[in-house]
Design an enzyme around this catalytic site. Structure first.
Site, PDB file in Angstrom:
ATOM      1  N   CYS A   1     -10.924   2.886   0.402  1.00 48.80           N
ATOM      2  CA  CYS A   1      -9.505   3.144   0.641  1.00 48.80           C
ATOM      3  C   CYS A   1      -9.151   2.328   1.879  1.00 48.80           C
ATOM      4  CB  CYS A   1      -9.284   4.631   0.903  1.00 48.80           C
ATOM      5  SG  CYS A   1      -7.673   5.019   1.607  1.00 48.80           S
ATOM      6  N   THR A   2      -8.037   1.623   1.820  1.00 48.98           N
ATOM      7  CA  THR A   2      -7.720   0.685   2.903  1.00 48.98           C
ATOM      8  C   THR A   2      -7.332   1.393   4.204  1.00 48.98           C
ATOM      9  OG1 THR A   2      -5.510   0.506   1.959  1.00 48.98           O
ATOM     10  CG2 THR A   2      -7.095  -1.236   1.425  1.00 48.98           C
ATOM     11  N   HIS A   3      -7.116   2.699   4.140  1.00 45.34           N
ATOM     12  CA  HIS A   3      -6.864   3.440   5.377  1.00 45.34           C
ATOM     13  C   HIS A   3      -8.143   3.607   6.209  1.00 45.34           C
ATOM     14  CE1 HIS A   3      -3.055   4.639   3.536  1.00 45.34           C
ATOM     15  NE2 HIS A   3      -2.691   5.237   4.664  1.00 45.34           N
TER      16      HIS A   3
ATOM     17  N   ASP B   1       0.867  -1.183   0.000  1.00 47.39           N
ATOM     18  CA  ASP B   1       0.000   0.000   0.000  1.00 47.39           C
ATOM     19  C   ASP B   1       0.900   1.228   0.000  1.00 47.39           C
ATOM     20  OD1 ASP B   1      -2.326   1.644   0.268  1.00 47.39           O
ATOM     21  OD2 ASP B   1      -2.018   1.761   2.427  1.00 47.39           O
TER      22      ASP B   1
ATOM     23  N   TYR C   1      -0.965   8.657  -2.140  1.00 46.36           N
ATOM     24  CA  TYR C   1      -1.008   8.495  -3.596  1.00 46.36           C
ATOM     25  C   TYR C   1      -2.310   9.100  -4.162  1.00 46.36           C
ATOM     26  CZ  TYR C   1       2.603   4.699  -3.575  1.00 46.36           C
ATOM     27  OH  TYR C   1       3.743   3.948  -3.458  1.00 46.36           O
ATOM     28  N   GLY C   2      -3.348   9.069  -3.337  1.00 49.55           N
ATOM     29  CA  GLY C   2      -4.703   9.312  -3.834  1.00 49.55           C
ATOM     30  C   GLY C   2      -5.009  10.730  -4.263  1.00 49.55           C
TER      31      GLY C   2
ATOM     32  N   GLU D   1      -2.691   8.508   8.866  1.00 47.96           N
ATOM     33  CA  GLU D   1      -1.228   8.408   8.927  1.00 47.96           C
ATOM     34  C   GLU D   1      -0.682   9.133  10.161  1.00 47.96           C
ATOM     35  OE1 GLU D   1       1.167   6.835   6.846  1.00 47.96           O
ATOM     36  OE2 GLU D   1      -0.507   5.832   5.833  1.00 47.96           O
TER      37      GLU D   1
ATOM     38  N   CYS E   1      -4.625  -1.374  -1.762  1.00 43.19           N
ATOM     39  CA  CYS E   1      -4.697   0.065  -1.975  1.00 43.19           C
ATOM     40  C   CYS E   1      -5.763   0.328  -3.030  1.00 43.19           C
ATOM     41  CB  CYS E   1      -3.329   0.564  -2.454  1.00 43.19           C
ATOM     42  SG  CYS E   1      -3.308   2.329  -2.811  1.00 43.19           S
TER      43      CYS E   1
ATOM     44  N   THR F   1      -6.514   3.121  -4.375  1.00 46.97           N
ATOM     45  CA  THR F   1      -6.024   4.070  -5.372  1.00 46.97           C
ATOM     46  C   THR F   1      -5.254   3.342  -6.472  1.00 46.97           C
ATOM     47  OG1 THR F   1      -5.840   5.682  -3.588  1.00 46.97           O
ATOM     48  CG2 THR F   1      -4.635   6.168  -5.615  1.00 46.97           C
TER      49      THR F   1
HETATM   50  N1  DGL Z   1      -4.685   3.173   1.228  1.00 50.14           N
HETATM   51  C1  DGL Z   1      -4.821   3.758  -0.040  1.00 50.14           C
HETATM   52  C2  DGL Z   1      -6.061   3.453  -0.763  1.00 50.14           C
HETATM   53  O1  DGL Z   1      -6.607   2.410  -0.483  1.00 50.14           O
HETATM   54  C3  DGL Z   1      -4.044   4.924  -0.441  1.00 50.14           C
HETATM   55  C4  DGL Z   1      -4.308   6.190   0.176  1.00 50.14           C
HETATM   56  C5  DGL Z   1      -3.414   7.249  -0.415  1.00 50.14           C
HETATM   57  O2  DGL Z   1      -2.212   6.995  -0.524  1.00 50.14           O
HETATM   58  O3  DGL Z   1      -3.928   8.309  -0.765  1.00 50.14           O
HETATM   59  O4  DGL Z   1      -6.518   4.179  -1.594  1.00 50.14           O
END
Ligand code: DGL
Length: 272
Positions: free
Chosen positions: A183-185, A10, A42-43, A149, A73, A75
């Site tokens: 999103c996995t967060h 991720d 990343y998103g 984060e 992830c 994204t």
């Molecule tokens: N955990 C991520 C997702 O599932 C990425 C979040 C990010 O980097 O913006 O989208």
């Protein structure tokens, strides 16, 4: 039987929601995890940049003698679509989460939360088939990733409550009975989201859904481990291993893990 590791990656700590589900369901599997914490998020980046990072992440994890790669992830999964630069069996989170939501919804109104890049891609709607049987309500939640984060997830925190309400209000107003945490967060904010949406609403963790589908595949292809003892979890991170370790334990509890540093230069230079 196959005793190689399961590779999961991720942009940061979000994919640990997939790691913890995998470890819960298959504790004897070894897991190699990569979190690109120096370059998260990343998103909020362009599709080109996300694809470039994704290719580097996949190359790194594929190099670690793994039997399957999971992009934990949303994204990355939605940017890649079906063209994945990986020679190993590969799972993203979009199809597993969409499948789970379709199985769970009773009123066929499905909320989708994700990063701006994920929501813009329309990947979850396509996977669900928005418009025919199902109605999707999608919202981008750009501040959730930096909050997670930085450990800002306590449901009693007024910032957390107000951001959850601000982002989830349209989904609640449309009466969705199932919400994809795309999103996995976001499962790290699950308590606050559950409090706001109510107990009747099903929350689908995209990372957990991907863990289940990947495990089912390993079972069907006779590729599960026959190890007797508990598997190891080795994590690589591009930022501080100490910070990673502390945050990881705050989020997924006391699962034993080793954390190692890999620099962005090594990652980009493919010198793993
Ligand atoms: N955990 C991520 C997702 O599932 C990425 C979040 C990010 O980097 O913006 O989208």
């Amino acid at each position: 039987m196959n005793n190689r590791s399961i590779g999961i990656f991720d942009s940061g700590l979000g994919g640990l929601t997939c790691v913890s589900e995998m470890h819960k369901l298959a504790p004897r599997e070894n897991i190699i995890y990569f979190g690109d914490t120096a370059r998260v998020p990343y998103g909020t980046r362009s599709r080109e940049t996300i694809l470039e990072y994704a290719a580097q992440d996949i190359a790194l994890i594929s190099d670690k003698d793994v039997k399957v790669v999971i992009a934990a992830c949303g994204t990355v999964s939605s940017a890649l679509g079906d063209s994945v630069p990986c020679d190993l069996p590969f799972f993203g989170v979009v199809y597993p989460a969409a499948n789970a939501a379709v199985r769970m919804t009773r009123n066929h109104i499905i909320g989708i939360t994700g990063t701006p890049a994920t929501v813009k891609s329309g990947a979850y709607e396509r996977a669900i088939g928005n418009g025919s049987t199902y109605r999707c309500v999608s919202v981008a939640c750009p501040l959730f990733v930096p909050m997670v984060e930085n450990g800002i997830t306590d449901p009693r925190d007024t910032v957390v409550r107000s951001m959850v309400e601000r982002y989830l209000a349209p989904i609640k107003e449309h009466g969705a009975d199932t919400v994809i945490l795309g999103c996995t967060h976001y499962p790290h904010l699950e308590e606050a989201i559950r409090e706001y949406m109510g107990d009747d609403v099903v929350l689908v963790s995209s990372g957990a859904a991907a863990a289940s589908e990947a495990l089912a595949f390993l079972g069907e292809t006779n590729a599960l481990t026959d190890r007797e003892q508990e598997g190891s979890i080795i994590c690589y991170t591009t930022d501080s291993p100490e910070m990673f370790y502390d945050n990881a334990h705050r989020f997924i509890g006391d699962i034993p893990m080793t954390v190692k540093k890999i620099t962005v230069e090594q990652l980009v230079g493919k010198d793993h």
